[in-house]
Design an enzyme around this catalytic site. Structure first.
Site, PDB file in Angstrom:
ATOM      1  N   SER A 103       0.858  -1.196   0.000  1.00 28.24           N
ATOM      2  CA  SER A 103       0.000   0.000   0.000  1.00 28.24           C
ATOM      3  C   SER A 103       0.889   1.240   0.000  1.00 28.24           C
ATOM      4  O   SER A 103       1.972   1.228   0.591  1.00 28.24           O
ATOM      5  CB  SER A 103      -0.865   0.017   1.261  1.00 28.24           C
ATOM      6  OG  SER A 103      -1.515   1.260   1.402  1.00 28.24           O
TER       7      SER A 103
ATOM      8  N   TYR B 130      -1.707  -0.527  10.112  1.00 34.37           N
ATOM      9  CA  TYR B 130      -1.874  -1.091   8.756  1.00 34.37           C
ATOM     10  C   TYR B 130      -0.694  -0.689   7.875  1.00 34.37           C
ATOM     11  O   TYR B 130      -0.089  -1.532   7.196  1.00 34.37           O
ATOM     12  CB  TYR B 130      -3.184  -0.566   8.165  1.00 34.37           C
ATOM     13  CG  TYR B 130      -3.344  -0.784   6.678  1.00 34.37           C
ATOM     14  CD1 TYR B 130      -3.783  -2.008   6.177  1.00 34.37           C
ATOM     15  CD2 TYR B 130      -3.071   0.242   5.769  1.00 34.37           C
ATOM     16  CE1 TYR B 130      -3.925  -2.204   4.807  1.00 34.37           C
ATOM     17  CE2 TYR B 130      -3.216   0.054   4.409  1.00 34.37           C
ATOM     18  CZ  TYR B 130      -3.645  -1.174   3.929  1.00 34.37           C
ATOM     19  OH  TYR B 130      -3.785  -1.361   2.569  1.00 34.37           O
TER      20      TYR B 130
HETATM   21  P1  NAP Z   1     -11.394  -5.833   0.016  1.00 33.22           P
HETATM   22  O1  NAP Z   1     -12.297  -5.380  -1.082  1.00 33.22           O
HETATM   23  O2  NAP Z   1     -11.774  -5.581   1.428  1.00 33.22           O
HETATM   24  O3  NAP Z   1     -11.118  -7.408  -0.202  1.00 33.22           O
HETATM   25  C1  NAP Z   1     -10.300  -8.076   0.720  1.00 33.22           C
HETATM   26  C2  NAP Z   1     -10.102  -9.509   0.259  1.00 33.22           C
HETATM   27  O4  NAP Z   1      -9.239 -10.167   1.197  1.00 33.22           O
HETATM   28  C3  NAP Z   1     -11.381 -10.327   0.220  1.00 33.22           C
HETATM   29  O5  NAP Z   1     -11.276 -11.259  -0.826  1.00 33.22           O
HETATM   30  C4  NAP Z   1     -11.391 -11.038   1.568  1.00 33.22           C
HETATM   31  O6  NAP Z   1     -12.125 -12.262   1.562  1.00 33.22           O
HETATM   32  C5  NAP Z   1      -9.914 -11.317   1.735  1.00 33.22           C
HETATM   33  N1  NAP Z   1      -9.509 -11.452   3.143  1.00 33.22           N
HETATM   34  C6  NAP Z   1      -9.638 -10.534   4.127  1.00 33.22           C
HETATM   35  N2  NAP Z   1      -9.163 -11.027   5.286  1.00 33.22           N
HETATM   36  C7  NAP Z   1      -8.730 -12.287   5.028  1.00 33.22           C
HETATM   37  C8  NAP Z   1      -8.157 -13.309   5.815  1.00 33.22           C
HETATM   38  N3  NAP Z   1      -7.943 -13.147   7.123  1.00 33.22           N
HETATM   39  N4  NAP Z   1      -7.840 -14.485   5.213  1.00 33.22           N
HETATM   40  C9  NAP Z   1      -8.074 -14.663   3.892  1.00 33.22           C
HETATM   41  N5  NAP Z   1      -8.619 -13.733   3.094  1.00 33.22           N
HETATM   42  C10 NAP Z   1      -8.951 -12.558   3.660  1.00 33.22           C
HETATM   43  O7  NAP Z   1      -9.932  -5.201  -0.134  1.00 33.22           O
HETATM   44  P2  NAP Z   1      -9.149  -4.551  -1.382  1.00 33.22           P
HETATM   45  O8  NAP Z   1      -9.315  -3.090  -1.301  1.00 33.22           O
HETATM   46  O9  NAP Z   1      -9.461  -5.280  -2.628  1.00 33.22           O
HETATM   47  O10 NAP Z   1      -7.669  -4.848  -0.918  1.00 33.22           O
HETATM   48  C11 NAP Z   1      -6.868  -5.880  -1.478  1.00 33.22           C
HETATM   49  C12 NAP Z   1      -5.428  -5.622  -1.040  1.00 33.22           C
HETATM   50  O11 NAP Z   1      -5.032  -4.329  -1.524  1.00 33.22           O
HETATM   51  C13 NAP Z   1      -5.242  -5.580   0.472  1.00 33.22           C
HETATM   52  O12 NAP Z   1      -4.023  -6.187   0.819  1.00 33.22           O
HETATM   53  C14 NAP Z   1      -5.200  -4.089   0.784  1.00 33.22           C
HETATM   54  O13 NAP Z   1      -4.473  -3.803   1.950  1.00 33.22           O
HETATM   55  C15 NAP Z   1      -4.503  -3.570  -0.469  1.00 33.22           C
HETATM   56  N6  NAP Z   1      -4.736  -2.156  -0.710  1.00 33.22           N
HETATM   57  C16 NAP Z   1      -5.987  -1.678  -0.964  1.00 33.22           C
HETATM   58  C17 NAP Z   1      -6.163  -0.315  -1.189  1.00 33.22           C
HETATM   59  C18 NAP Z   1      -7.503   0.290  -1.464  1.00 33.22           C
HETATM   60  O14 NAP Z   1      -7.613   1.533  -1.462  1.00 33.22           O
HETATM   61  N7  NAP Z   1      -8.538  -0.487  -1.740  1.00 33.22           N
HETATM   62  C19 NAP Z   1      -5.057   0.538  -1.137  1.00 33.22           C
HETATM   63  C20 NAP Z   1      -3.797   0.014  -0.864  1.00 33.22           C
HETATM   64  C21 NAP Z   1      -3.649  -1.334  -0.665  1.00 33.22           C
HETATM   65  P3  NAP Z   1     -13.753 -12.252   1.826  1.00 33.22           P
HETATM   66  O15 NAP Z   1     -14.371 -11.606   0.600  1.00 33.22           O
HETATM   67  O16 NAP Z   1     -14.147 -13.686   1.950  1.00 33.22           O
HETATM   68  O17 NAP Z   1     -13.981 -11.448   3.067  1.00 33.22           O
END
Ligand code: NAP
Length: 246
Positions: free
Chosen positions: A145, A159
């Site tokens: 991130s 985080y």
């Molecule tokens: P999201 O929409 O909340 O999706 C999270 C995903 O991770 C879901 O598939 C969830 O499964 C899975 N997950 C969560 N906790 C878990 C666990 N304990 N064990 C296994 N799977 C788990 O998040 P996102 O925004 O797509 O983020 C994806 C990645 O990008 C993350 O690492 C996040 O930190 C990073 N990121 C996101 C952003 C942003 O702005 N969105 C920015 C920087 C970095 P379920 O659907 O079954 O709950």
């Protein structure tokens, strides 16, 4: 269509992981996705990949449990074949708060899932992909991130710190396995429209990046598909920002 082999995307039921799974399938990969609880969302991602003519599977796996991570890799290998790309994407944030108010449960949860989980996935990936262990190498992509660099003050410094460790994992592991045929890369998304954000957060700060808007999961997925491709064959140990200039 080119047949690139098999990819694993953790957290592929929604958000960035789901978009990455579909972008990889469109680029010729068969893709196994993991999810924690949202099986229906994960099955929709499977159906979308099958419509693209690729094989697909969804596996429930808690990313911080070693046996479940191993089970994910075993199932994907058994059903789809030798693994050539791993997107280490599962992650969580905690409610916004200041460091002085964090308790140990909060800290343990975020580091267990984001940091220890990323290490477990990377370890399982190397054990199957290393040319010294019978694999054919290729690529691991860690999803960090921009917060790792910016610090996320007042919201979630925990985080951000858990993701800074993922950046270090990326560089260290890249050096460790370069001669075993595995490239290791990291991406640092900025503000991306997914459910990870607390309601209202993107409305409040979504226009603050220099590009004036949040990014989409598809814009991050396009980068992931490129890094997994042979076009990125001379890249390893690098972090790539996809953050609208933020
Ligand atoms: P999201 O929409 O909340 O999706 C999270 C995903 O991770 C879901 O598939 C969830 O499964 C899975 N997950 C969560 N906790 C878990 C666990 N304990 N064990 C296994 N799977 C788990 O998040 P996102 O925004 O797509 O983020 C994806 C990645 O990008 C993350 O690492 C996040 O930190 C990073 N990121 C996101 C952003 C942003 O702005 N969105 C920015 C920087 C970095 P379920 O659907 O079954 O709950």
């Amino acid at each position: 269509m080119t047949d690139r082999g098999t990819a694993v995307v953790t957290g592929g039921s929604r958000g960035i992981g789901a978009a990455a799974a579909i972008a990889l399938a469109a680029d010729g990969w068969d893709v196994g996705v993991s999810y924690r609880t949202r099986s229906e969302d994960a099955e929709q991602v499977v159906a979308a990949r099958e419509r693209l003519g690729r094989r697909a599977v969804a596996v429930q796996a808690e990313v911080s449990e070693p046996a479940e991570v191993e089970g994910l890799f075993d199932t994907v290998s058994a059903e789809l074949g030798l693994i050539g790309a791993v997107v280490n994407n599962s992650g969580v944030v905690s409610p916004a708060g200041r460091v002085a108010d964090y308790d140990v449960e909060r800290l343990e949860r975020v580091f267990r899932i984001n940091t220890i989980g990323a290490f477990l996935v990377a370890g399982s990936a190397v054990r199957r992909m290393s040319t010294e262990r019978g694999g054919r190498g290729r690529v691991i992509i860690n999803v960090s991130s921009r917060g790792a660099v910016l610090g996320s003050a007042g919201e979630y410094v925990d985080y951000a710190s858990s993701k800074a460790a993922v950046d270090t994992l990326t560089v260290g592991l890249a050096n460790e396995v370069a001669k075993e045929g595995i490239r290791v890369l990291g991406i640092r998304p900025g503000l991306i429209e997914t459910e990870i954000h607390e309601p209202g957060r993107l409305d409040r700060i979504g226009t603050t990046p220099p590009l004036g808007r949040p990014g989409t999961a598809d814009e991050v997925a396009a980068l992931i598909a490129f890094l997994a491709s042979d076009g990125a064959s001379y890249m390893t140990g690098s972090m790539v920002d996809v953050a609208g200039g933020r």
